[in-house]
Design a protein around this motif. Structure first.
Motif, PDB file in Angstrom:
ATOM      1  N   PHE A  75      11.354   0.693 -10.657  1.00 18.42           N
ATOM      2  CA  PHE A  75      12.445   1.811  -9.965  1.00 18.42           C
ATOM      3  C   PHE A  75      12.387   3.216 -10.560  1.00 18.42           C
ATOM      4  CE2 PHE A  75      14.610  -2.457 -10.900  1.00 18.42           C
ATOM      5  CZ  PHE A  75      14.380  -2.332  -9.814  1.00 18.42           C
ATOM      6  N   ASP A  76      11.092   3.762 -11.612  1.00 20.31           N
ATOM      7  CA  ASP A  76      11.260   5.304 -11.454  1.00 20.31           C
ATOM      8  C   ASP A  76       9.768   5.688 -11.236  1.00 20.31           C
ATOM      9  OD1 ASP A  76      13.640   4.953 -12.667  1.00 20.31           O
ATOM     10  OD2 ASP A  76      13.286   4.829 -14.553  1.00 20.31           O
ATOM     11  N   TRP A  77       9.079   4.371 -11.204  1.00 18.50           N
ATOM     12  CA  TRP A  77       7.441   5.188 -10.203  1.00 18.50           C
ATOM     13  C   TRP A  77       7.703   5.043  -8.980  1.00 18.50           C
ATOM     14  CZ3 TRP A  77       3.418   2.207 -14.698  1.00 18.50           C
ATOM     15  CH2 TRP A  77       4.236   2.265 -15.687  1.00 18.50           C
ATOM     16  N   ALA A 104      14.088   5.765   3.027  1.00 19.13           N
ATOM     17  CA  ALA A 104      14.450   6.270   1.858  1.00 19.13           C
ATOM     18  C   ALA A 104      12.907   6.475   1.301  1.00 19.13           C
ATOM     19  CB  ALA A 104      15.044   5.008   0.791  1.00 19.13           C
ATOM     20  N   ALA A 105      12.207   5.086   1.900  1.00 19.43           N
ATOM     21  CA  ALA A 105      10.173   5.453   1.430  1.00 19.43           C
ATOM     22  C   ALA A 105      10.024   6.082   2.167  1.00 19.43           C
ATOM     23  CB  ALA A 105       9.470   4.151   2.745  1.00 19.43           C
ATOM     24  N   ARG A 106      11.029   7.347   3.339  1.00 18.80           N
ATOM     25  CA  ARG A 106       9.596   8.541   3.557  1.00 18.80           C
ATOM     26  C   ARG A 106       9.690   9.542   2.732  1.00 18.80           C
ATOM     27  NH1 ARG A 106      11.135   5.972   9.151  1.00 18.80           N
ATOM     28  NH2 ARG A 106       9.771   5.569  10.252  1.00 18.80           N
ATOM     29  N   ALA A 107      11.600   9.592   2.198  1.00 14.79           N
ATOM     30  CA  ALA A 107      11.781  10.890   0.950  1.00 14.79           C
ATOM     31  C   ALA A 107      10.825  10.486  -0.094  1.00 14.79           C
ATOM     32  CB  ALA A 107      13.335  10.982   0.520  1.00 14.79           C
ATOM     33  N   LEU A 108      10.461   9.696  -0.396  1.00 18.87           N
ATOM     34  CA  LEU A 108       9.700   9.292  -1.620  1.00 18.87           C
ATOM     35  C   LEU A 108       8.710   9.785  -1.300  1.00 18.87           C
ATOM     36  CD1 LEU A 108      10.635   5.828  -2.789  1.00 18.87           C
ATOM     37  CD2 LEU A 108      11.062   7.941  -4.086  1.00 18.87           C
ATOM     38  N   ARG A 109       7.545   9.440   0.326  1.00 15.17           N
ATOM     39  CA  ARG A 109       6.265   9.909   0.221  1.00 15.17           C
ATOM     40  C   ARG A 109       6.528  11.433   0.294  1.00 15.17           C
ATOM     41  NH1 ARG A 109       6.623   8.968   6.123  1.00 15.17           N
ATOM     42  NH2 ARG A 109       7.288  10.930   6.354  1.00 15.17           N
ATOM     43  N   HIS A 115       4.953   5.646  -6.894  1.00 15.16           N
ATOM     44  CA  HIS A 115       4.185   4.376  -5.823  1.00 15.16           C
ATOM     45  C   HIS A 115       4.818   2.594  -6.314  1.00 15.16           C
ATOM     46  CE1 HIS A 115       2.386   4.310 -10.336  1.00 15.16           C
ATOM     47  NE2 HIS A 115       2.494   3.411  -9.728  1.00 15.16           N
ATOM     48  N   VAL A 116       5.049   2.640  -7.224  1.00 14.20           N
ATOM     49  CA  VAL A 116       5.895   1.393  -6.933  1.00 14.20           C
ATOM     50  C   VAL A 116       7.399   1.035  -5.927  1.00 14.20           C
ATOM     51  CG1 VAL A 116       6.860  -0.338  -8.043  1.00 14.20           C
ATOM     52  CG2 VAL A 116       5.282   0.468  -8.834  1.00 14.20           C
ATOM     53  N   LYS A 117       8.413   2.357  -6.472  1.00 10.68           N
ATOM     54  CA  LYS A 117       9.705   2.204  -5.625  1.00 10.68           C
ATOM     55  C   LYS A 117       9.086   2.770  -3.962  1.00 10.68           C
ATOM     56  CE  LYS A 117      13.442   3.748  -5.322  1.00 10.68           C
ATOM     57  NZ  LYS A 117      15.184   2.305  -5.622  1.00 10.68           N
ATOM     58  N   ILE A 118       8.144   3.335  -3.419  1.00  8.55           N
ATOM     59  CA  ILE A 118       8.065   3.015  -2.146  1.00  8.55           C
ATOM     60  C   ILE A 118       7.428   2.234  -1.606  1.00  8.55           C
ATOM     61  CG2 ILE A 118       5.307   4.001  -2.639  1.00  8.55           C
ATOM     62  CD1 ILE A 118       5.950   6.121  -0.242  1.00  8.55           C
ATOM     63  N   VAL A 119       7.255   1.311  -2.554  1.00  7.97           N
ATOM     64  CA  VAL A 119       6.703   0.190  -1.962  1.00  7.97           C
ATOM     65  C   VAL A 119       7.700  -1.463  -1.691  1.00  7.97           C
ATOM     66  CG1 VAL A 119       5.445  -2.240  -2.466  1.00  7.97           C
ATOM     67  CG2 VAL A 119       4.544   0.282  -2.629  1.00  7.97           C
ATOM     68  N   ILE A 120       8.847  -0.657  -2.901  1.00  8.22           N
ATOM     69  CA  ILE A 120      10.343  -1.808  -2.651  1.00  8.22           C
ATOM     70  C   ILE A 120      11.083  -1.110  -1.698  1.00  8.22           C
ATOM     71  CG2 ILE A 120      12.285  -1.647  -3.664  1.00  8.22           C
ATOM     72  CD1 ILE A 120      10.309  -1.664  -6.035  1.00  8.22           C
ATOM     73  N   GLU A 121      10.956   0.204  -1.972  1.00 10.97           N
ATOM     74  CA  GLU A 121      12.003   0.474  -0.419  1.00 10.97           C
ATOM     75  C   GLU A 121      11.436   0.579   1.087  1.00 10.97           C
ATOM     76  OE1 GLU A 121      14.178   1.841  -0.803  1.00 10.97           O
ATOM     77  OE2 GLU A 121      14.819   3.176  -2.900  1.00 10.97           O
ATOM     78  N   VAL A 122       9.436   0.206   1.914  1.00 18.67           N
ATOM     79  CA  VAL A 122       9.671  -0.147   2.217  1.00 18.67           C
ATOM     80  C   VAL A 122       9.668  -1.821   2.275  1.00 18.67           C
ATOM     81  CG1 VAL A 122       7.381  -1.319   3.403  1.00 18.67           C
ATOM     82  CG2 VAL A 122       7.813   1.128   2.691  1.00 18.67           C
ATOM     83  N   ALA A 123       9.677  -2.668   1.597  1.00 17.88           N
ATOM     84  CA  ALA A 123       9.793  -4.151   1.435  1.00 17.88           C
ATOM     85  C   ALA A 123      11.348  -4.723   2.405  1.00 17.88           C
ATOM     86  CB  ALA A 123      10.243  -5.001   0.545  1.00 17.88           C
ATOM     87  N   LEU A 124      12.323  -3.357   1.494  1.00 20.29           N
ATOM     88  CA  LEU A 124      13.667  -4.060   1.582  1.00 20.29           C
ATOM     89  C   LEU A 124      13.597  -3.277   3.233  1.00 20.29           C
ATOM     90  CD1 LEU A 124      14.486  -2.937  -1.817  1.00 20.29           C
ATOM     91  CD2 LEU A 124      15.019  -5.279  -0.660  1.00 20.29           C
ATOM     92  N   GLY A 125      13.243  -2.108   3.397  1.00 20.44           N
ATOM     93  CA  GLY A 125      13.461  -2.008   5.075  1.00 20.44           C
ATOM     94  C   GLY A 125      14.138  -0.852   5.271  1.00 20.44           C
ATOM     95  N   ASN A 126      14.120   0.222   3.930  1.00 18.49           N
ATOM     96  CA  ASN A 126      14.665   1.596   3.844  1.00 18.49           C
ATOM     97  C   ASN A 126      13.570   2.641   4.340  1.00 18.49           C
ATOM     98  OD1 ASN A 126      16.952   0.085   2.942  1.00 18.49           O
ATOM     99  ND2 ASN A 126      16.430   0.139   1.112  1.00 18.49           N
ATOM    100  N   LEU A 127      13.368   2.357   5.040  1.00 18.42           N
ATOM    101  CA  LEU A 127      12.270   3.414   5.566  1.00 18.42           C
ATOM    102  C   LEU A 127      12.341   5.018   5.621  1.00 18.42           C
ATOM    103  CD1 LEU A 127      10.467   1.444   9.165  1.00 18.42           C
ATOM    104  CD2 LEU A 127      10.562   1.515   5.906  1.00 18.42           C
TER     105      LEU A 127
END
Length: 139
Positions: free
Chosen positions: A45-47, A63-68, A49-61
């Motif tokens: 949840f805190d790394w 949130a994933a873009r914000a992490l990117r 490079h891992v959290k972005i994959v989780i957000e994509v997998a959940l469909g939270n695009l």
């Protein structure tokens, strides 16, 4: 391990304590809830490079873009990384490119590819049941 009583006790403990807990995990959300109580939850949840994959997998695009966007420098190729680190961030950059293009089917394909590689590396092909990620179920 050759002690029959020990093997029996271990089998009973697994069947009584571990398997009932694991059998309740039937979705990605269930898995994330289970892992969130684990001592090493920060790795998931805190790394970034891992959290972005989780957000994509959940469909939270979003949130994933914000992490990117927050971690663009971290995800760049760096000669100081070892081979494994360079490969890891290359995969993240590939995910980010598909995210940038809003290529939802490409994102799902990438996640399934990584999933299959992990299953093969863990030698659990006989146990694996490929399932769609949440965003694929919504489509």
């Amino acid at each position: 391990m050759t002690d029959a009583d020990l093997a029996l006790a271990m089998t009973e403990a697994i069947e009584t304590h571990a398997l009932p807990v694991l059998r309740r995990i039937v979705s990605l959300d269930d898995y994330l809830a289970f892992v969130s109580r684990h001592y090493f939850r920060h790795k998931l949840f805190d790394w970034p490079h891992v959290k972005i994959v989780i957000e994509v997998a959940l469909g939270n695009l979003d949130a994933a873009r914000a992490l990117r966007d927050e971690n663009v420098d971290r995800f760049r190729d760096d000669p100081a990384y070892d081979e494994e680190g360079r490969a890891k961030y290359q995969r993240i950059r590939e995910l980010c490119a598909r995210l940038e293009a809003d290529d939802r089917s490409g994102l799902a394909a990438l996640l399934h590819e990584w999933e299959a590689i992990t299953v093969k590396n863990l030698k659990i092909e006989t146990l694996w049941e490929p399932t769609p990620f949440p965003p694929e179920l919504e489509a």
